[in-house]
Design an enzyme around this catalytic site. Structure first.
Site, PDB file in Angstrom:
ATOM      1  N   SER A 601       0.839  -1.194   0.000  1.00  0.00           N
ATOM      2  CA  SER A 601       0.000   0.000   0.000  1.00  0.00           C
ATOM      3  C   SER A 601       0.872   1.241   0.000  1.00  0.00           C
ATOM      4  CB  SER A 601      -0.901   0.016   1.243  1.00  0.00           C
ATOM      5  OG  SER A 601      -1.608   1.232   1.345  1.00  0.00           O
ATOM      6  N   TYR A 614      -2.961  -1.258  10.016  1.00  0.00           N
ATOM      7  CA  TYR A 614      -2.927  -1.455   8.560  1.00  0.00           C
ATOM      8  C   TYR A 614      -1.632  -0.913   7.971  1.00  0.00           C
ATOM      9  CZ  TYR A 614      -4.332  -1.195   3.646  1.00  0.00           C
ATOM     10  OH  TYR A 614      -4.389  -1.332   2.280  1.00  0.00           O
TER      11      TYR A 614
END
Length: 733
Positions: A601, A614
């Site tokens: 990400s 995350y």
């Protein structure tokens, strides 16, 4: 209508009456092609001689409508039929006689092959469909309607040592006999002579090939075709029962099949290794066959003798090569290591035998030798493994060898099975006309011959990536936590490609270009079960894309529960590691280069509030890419794709999270607004923070995954490709 036992009578006169003459031909063809006991995929021809109005003169003319080259009777439509002036086809006989004055029947001259090019001069109404090499067989016979089929029962007679004698015994004077001749003009002339000498005749047995039947009424032709097959099958089954039936078939059982669970486990362990062995020149996709009929054959005493003879019908060995590879492995006394050793030795011998066959039979103008690896492998206790350039081809190869086994069963029940002479087989396999047909096939797509697993394919980026890779020719294994989501994606891909849908638990060996499987990537056993299922479906795999991920937001106090922290790392880091680690075992067994692409990400490089678990897990995933690239080199390239926030189409953004994000960023919205509008607002907010100012969609990410599994970046490994629209905060530093 009399009852049929060995074929299905499907003619519906009410339906046929509503069709025009060409549509009736299509209807008849579809009925015949729908039953594999009548003809195999792509095999057989049908025709009708119809009166049409000449587009130039306006005069009525007789036109032969005949299944064109490369068509399949079961699925054929009007556009799959060639149309030719019957008078012009008959006129070609004089041209052929002048070009081949010797007139030696059964010998293939250049004039014989040249006649195929002449058929275009007889084309009616500019029909673009290429004519089949069997066109003369239909034109030169007297019937207005002609069926040329390859039924297993008929070929069993045709491939028997006493074929001509058996034809008289079974059919009396109803059916004539012509010895083996390669399909074409010369065979058509031979049949014409037989029909002229026997005015009441309606069928001819073609030695080691099939049979042809005709009538002046299309329904009568269909019915008579079925009558001939029924009579042949009934005769065979009577003799088969008298000889002891299944228990005595092929000399009786020498080995016994492994129990299903053990058989499947053995195949799952064997197939990737075997795929690597047969894919030394070009990659193959596999199909397993393990039903009672094929197990009865591979376990029998006579299997080695019959396998060595190869197939008889030309339609068969064009797919199955001159012969299959049979390995004499004792499933009750030998283990997997012994099987691999025997297969390795047998494969080496097979390639040498194939090269010797080519050298002994080649003509001065023969095409170059093709891949010498077998396309059919027979193993006692396990069954048959068929190989092809794609799943469809390997399934058809399996179908054809099943037909060959059924032919051998029938031939051995009534007589003794014989194969075509080796030179004749070679002349079919390396026929220049067949080679020209192969050369006209469009180039393979970029990801052809590959099987790619997409983990997280049930929605969002994974679903879009699965669709993108399938468009490039790959077989796609759609994997998701939810089996129904994975299967839905597989169904969409298969429906678009017009192929059968394969799902776990529904006969996976018969799957199509996409299957849906469930797996929990945090559970190693679940991942292994999934990879074994892929081996059983396709023989192995080439690349894996992991798009599955988990986002767990912090609570109002800015904290995340410990179990959700562990779960986030379990999915985003440990899960990707387990997939790569388990897949590495299969990749090493195959010995074929592969690709692993993980999803990280843009958040891995940008620290921000509210996504602590995350973001940290994705930073770890970035480094996991680099570590696995080192661990799996040089066999497997490992890279990552780092998306920025993808809202549209993402399962990670349900309505409540979208609303929470809009509130968090102070973006105006109404509680009753449609979800699509809320998603669009949030997507545009994220886009406005980038340099390109455009919302990032799953399709944008799918393009990056495609690049990394293709060979376009074949020297790239250990890298992260960022697809974030230009987040300057995430620039490399």
């Amino acid at each position: 209508m009399k009852p049929y036992t060995h074929v299905n009578y499907l003619w519906d006169e009410a339906k046929a009456a509503a069709l025009d003459p060409v549509e009736r031909l299509v209807y008849r063809s579809n009925l015949l092609g729908s039953d594999q006991r009548i003809t195999n995929t792509g095999g057989g021809n049908t025709s009708s001689k119809l009166i049409e109005r000449d587009p130039l003169t306006g005069e009525p003319v007789e036109v032969l409508w005949v299944k064109g080259s490369g068509g399949d009777l079961r699925t054929s439509k009007r556009e799959n039929f060639a149309s030719l002036y019957q008078s012009k086809l008959l006129g070609l006989q004089a041209i052929y006689a002048a070009a081949n004055p010797e007139g030696e029947r059964g010998l293939k001259s250049q004039a014989e092959d040249d006649m195929v090019g002449m058929y275009t001069h007889a084309t009616f109404n500019l029909n673009p469909r290429a004519s089949s090499i069997d066109t003369p067989l239909h034109s030169f016979l007297p019937g207005k309607h002609v069926d040329h089929m390859h039924p297993n029962a008929i070929i069993a007679i045709a491939a028997s040592e006493r074929c001509e004698e058996l034809v008289r015994e079974i059919f009396g004077g109803e059916m004539a006999y012509v010895p083996w001749m390669r399909p074409g003009f010369e065979l058509g002339l031979a049949m014409q002579e037989i029909a002229r000498a026997n005015p009441g005749l309606q069928a001819i047995m073609m030695g080691q090939h099939g049979f042809i039947s005709w009538a002046d009424d299309d329904r009568a032709c269909y019915t008579y075709t079925l009558d001939c097959i029924e009579k042949a099958a009934a005769y065979i089954e009577k003799k088969y029962a008298e000889k002891g039936g299944d228990a005595a078939a092929f000399g009786g059982a020498k080995y016994h099949a492994l129990p299903e669970a053990e058989r499947r486990a053995t195949l799952a362990a064997l197939l990737p290794w075997l795929r690597g062995q047969v894919s030394q020149q070009r990659r193959f996709i596999g199909t397993i066959q393990e039903d009672a009929a094929i197990l009865r054959f591979v376990n029998s005493h006579d299997a080695p003798r019959l396998a060595e003879l190869g197939t008889s019908c030309p339609d068969h060995f064009l797919r199955t090569k001159i012969k299959p590879l049979y390995v004499d492995w004792n499933p009750q006394a030998e283990d997997l290591a012994a099987l691999k050793a025997k297969l390795a030795e047998a494969l080496e011998s097979y390639r040498a035998d194939y090269a010797a066959y080519y050298a002994a039979c080649k003509r001065p103008n023969s095409p170059a030798m093709r891949d010498p690896n077998p396309t059919v492998v027979l193993i006692p206790g396990l069954g048959m493994i068929a190989w092809g350039k794609d799943k469809s081809e390997s399934r058809v190869t399996a179908e054809f060898y099943n037909c060959a086994v059924e032919v051998m069963r029938g031939a051995e029940a009534i007589d003794r099975y014989i194969a075509l002479p080796q030179q004749e087989a070679f002349d079919i396999e390396y026929w220049l006309l067949e080679e020209a047909k192969l050369q006209r096939i469009p180039a393979e797509k970029e990801l052809a011959r590959q099987t790619i697993i997409v983990v997280g394919a049930g929605s969002g980026i994974g679903k879009e990536t699965a669709a993108r890779l399938s468009r490039e020719g790959a077989n796609i294994v759609c994997v998701d936590m939810r089996a129904e989501a994975a299967q839905a994606t597989a169904a969409e891909i298969s429906a678009r490609l017009g192929s059968g849908i394969g799902v776990a638990g529904s006969g996976i060996s018969g799957c199509g270009p996409a299957i849906g499987l469930a797996a929990d990537i945090t559970d190693r056993a679940s991942v292994r079960t999934m990879l074994d299922a892929v081996a059983l479906a396709y023989g192995g795999f080439d690349s894996i894309v992991v798009t599955a991920g988990l986002f767990w937001p912090s609570d109002t106090s800015g904290r995340i529960p410990d179990d959700k922290w562990a779960l986030t790392f379990g999915v985003n880091v440990t899960g990707s590691y387990i997939v790569g680690d388990e897949a590495a075992k299969t990749w090493r067994e195959q010995g074929l280069k592969g690709q692993l692409v993980l999803t990280t990400s843009a958040n891995a490089a940008v620290a921000k509030k509210g996504s602590l678990a995350y973001d940290t897990s994705k930073a770890a995933a970035n480094h996991l890419v680099r570590e696995l690239a080192i661990e799996l080199a040089p066999l497997v390239r490992v890279n990552g794709v780092a998306p920025a926030t993808v809202v549209q189409g993402s399962a990670m953004f349900p309505r409540d999270r979208v609303i929470g994000s809009l509130a968090k960023y102070g973006i105006a919205y109404a509680e009753d607004e449609a979800t699509e509008l809320l998603v669009a607002k949030l997507a545009q907010f994220y886009a406005d923070r980038t340099l390109t100012k455009s919302p990032i969609k799953p399709a944008d990410q799918a393009e990056a995954y495609f690049l990394l599994v293709s060979q376009r970046l074949s020297k790239t490994t250990g890298q992260i490709i960022t697809v974030d629209g230009g987040l300057h905060e995430a620039f490399l530093r």
